[in-house]
Design an enzyme around this catalytic site. Structure first.
Site, PDB file in Angstrom:
ATOM      1  N   VAL A  17      -7.306  56.484 -45.756  1.00 56.30           N
ATOM      2  CA  VAL A  17      -7.247  55.273 -44.941  1.00 56.30           C
ATOM      3  C   VAL A  17      -7.397  54.027 -45.820  1.00 56.30           C
ATOM      4  CG1 VAL A  17      -8.237  54.058 -42.950  1.00 56.30           C
ATOM      5  CG2 VAL A  17      -8.111  56.550 -42.935  1.00 56.30           C
ATOM      6  N   CYS A  18      -8.208  54.119 -46.856  1.00 61.24           N
ATOM      7  CA  CYS A  18      -8.373  52.971 -47.759  1.00 61.24           C
ATOM      8  C   CYS A  18      -7.066  52.661 -48.484  1.00 61.24           C
ATOM      9  CB  CYS A  18      -9.486  53.240 -48.770  1.00 61.24           C
ATOM     10  SG  CYS A  18     -11.116  53.395 -48.016  1.00 61.24           S
ATOM     11  N   THR A  19      -6.374  53.696 -48.895  1.00 63.47           N
ATOM     12  CA  THR A  19      -5.083  53.504 -49.558  1.00 63.47           C
ATOM     13  C   THR A  19      -4.092  52.865 -48.589  1.00 63.47           C
ATOM     14  OG1 THR A  19      -5.517  55.371 -51.020  1.00 63.47           O
ATOM     15  CG2 THR A  19      -3.218  54.668 -50.806  1.00 63.47           C
ATOM     16  N   LEU A  21      -4.963  49.039 -48.142  1.00 60.86           N
ATOM     17  CA  LEU A  21      -4.575  48.173 -49.253  1.00 60.86           C
ATOM     18  C   LEU A  21      -3.068  48.199 -49.511  1.00 60.86           C
ATOM     19  CD1 LEU A  21      -7.535  48.592 -51.747  1.00 60.86           C
ATOM     20  CD2 LEU A  21      -7.214  46.919 -49.933  1.00 60.86           C
TER      21      LEU A  21
END
Length: 153
Positions: free
Chosen positions: A44-46, A49
């Protein structure tokens, strides 16, 4: 409690993925979009960003700077930035002070990890005042990218 719209943004100095000191004050006179994210190299972080990476030109054209902040080391963030071709700085809040000041810190996270940045988004105006604040309790959710783009306009 997280920082609210209308409040002055807490100033900070953090180390970037390029191993340089970056201060919020460096961007006075520009809007700043800050994305807090729990951990580099996670799904989810990828996505969070990469969504900002893919709309980078939109923000750059509006005199806005994008910053990503997590508790990862600057060395981890450098590799994360390189592998995903991010055009914006990733800042290490390894000591958790900035995440805490913005009210964007999980005391307890998955796998027993403690002190991890919450997924959050803030927009700071040219005078360093908060004009958008979104702190997510569920790290599986993404910020409202449409609302962020609208407020930056």
């Amino acid at each position: 409690m997280s920082i609210q719209v209308g409040q002055k943004a807490p100033d900070f100095i953090l180390v970037s993925s390029a191993l340089k000191s970056v201060s919020l004050a460096d961007f006075k006179g520009r809007k700043v979009v800050i994305h807090f994210f729990p951990l580099a190299f996670t799904g989810v972080c990828t996505t969070q960003l990469c969504t900002m990476r893919d709309s980078f030109g939109y923000y750059d054209g509006l005199n806005a700077t994008i910053l990503g902040i997590s508790v990862d080391s600057p060395f981890t963030l450098a590799k994360f930035k390189e592998e995903n071709n991010y055009q914006f700085d990733l800042l290490s809040d390894f000591n958790k002070e900035v995440s805490s000041a913005f009210g964007a810190l999980y005391e307890n996270f998955v796998l027993g990890l403690k002190g991890v940045s919450k997924r959050a988004a803030f927009v700071i105006d040219e005078n360093q005042e908060i004009i958008y604040a979104e702190v997510l309790e569920d790290a599986g959710n993404l910020p409202d990218f449409t609302a962020i783009a609208e407020i930056v306009k």
